[in-house]
Design an enzyme around this catalytic site. Structure first.
Site, mmCIF file in Angstrom:
data_model
loop_
_atom_site.group_PDB
_atom_site.id
_atom_site.type_symbol
_atom_site.label_atom_id
_atom_site.label_comp_id
_atom_site.label_asym_id
_atom_site.label_seq_id
_atom_site.Cartn_x
_atom_site.Cartn_y
_atom_site.Cartn_z
ATOM 1 C CG ASP A 112 -55.398 -32.872 15.618
ATOM 2 O OD1 ASP A 112 -56.663 -32.865 15.094
ATOM 3 O OD2 ASP A 112 -54.457 -33.796 15.280
ATOM 4 C CE LYS A 174 -52.182 -35.744 16.998
ATOM 5 N NZ LYS A 174 -52.152 -34.421 16.297
ATOM 6 C CE LYS A 203 -53.421 -36.979 13.780
ATOM 7 N NZ LYS A 203 -53.757 -35.333 13.259
#
Length: 251
Positions: A112, A174, A203
């Site tokens: 990430d 995300k 996400k």
């Protein structure tokens, strides 16, 4: 721009589309169990991995220095996930790419990485696209998620960031690092889902503390929820009395 490699698809790119009650095991398989604390002890890391295996969480997300312990403990039974450019995202591109390569070499299945929001605010979209594509390439064969920190962006910037992330080949957008304010909102998740469509992950992460919030993110279009309150969420789900279903529906 160099075309990124195309690592094998991983489950949970798409939001569940069936309008039916969501079962606890399905809920667990959408959760990235998160322990992003520099001072996390070996015992805490082991416990997080054991919780992931017991509940069936999608994966465990930790800092790079803790990754080796997580990879060993999970033994490929859940995804080992780490971060890069965390939390500010302002490192030089090559430094950030080196972090991604090192994480994959250490066994990360996903990384990430934080978006360079300064470039986005400067409307240097070509450099943003190049950065994300470079990080995607650095992550192969693992998958790269791009952390936008939506609470720090305008609506137009969120749209542009998600558009560029998709064009660059990222596996997922995300919402947040979890350190900014606000964190994930259902409105931001719905916006990101509208931008990226159904063939890319979204996400939701940041401030998700209970079952109601978790279900709201999934209903808004999230395919993954990142939270450190994973066990609490599952305990709330199972306390409803029906081990097979939850009251929330996924749209």
């Amino acid at each position: 721009m160099e075309r990124p490699c195309d690592p094998a698809a991983q489950v949970h790119d798409r939001p569940a589309s069936q309008a039916r009650p969501l079962r606890p095991y399905e809920l667990a398989s959408c959760i990235d169990h998160t322990l992003l604390r520099r001072d996390a002890s070996p015992a805490e890391l082991h416990r997080a991995c054991d919780e992931a295996l017991r509940f069936g969480f999608r994966g465990v997300c930790v800092y790079p220095e803790h990754l080796g312990q997580v990879v060993s403990r999970l033994d490929a039974k859940a995804l080992a996930i780490t971060v890069a450019g965390f939390p500010g995202g302002l490192e030089p591109l090559e430094d950030k790419a080196d972090q991604v390569r090192a994480a994959v070499a250490s066994g990360a299945a996903e990384v990430d990485a934080v978006l360079n929001r300064d470039l986005l605010r400067q409307r240097d979209h070509a450099r943003v696209l190049h950065e994300i594509a470079t990080l995607v390439q650095a992550a192969c064969p693992a998958r790269l998620k791009i952390i936008l920190e939506t609470g720090d962006l305008t609506r137009d910037e969120r749209i542009m960031a998600a558009t560029l992330a998709k064009a660059a080949g990222a596996a997922c957008v995300k919402t947040s690092t979890g350190l900014g304010h606000p964190g994930a909102t259902a409105e931001d998740v719905a916006l990101l889902r509208d931008v990226v469509g159904l063939d890319m992950g979204v996400k939701a992460s940041g401030g998700i503390r209970d079952l109601q919030q978790c279900l709201a993110m999934l209903q808004a279009g999230a395919s993954i929820v990142g939270t450190s309150a994973s066990v609490t969420i599952m305990e709330q789900a199972m306390a409803l009395g029906d081990p097979e279903s939850l009251p929330g529906e996924v749209s």
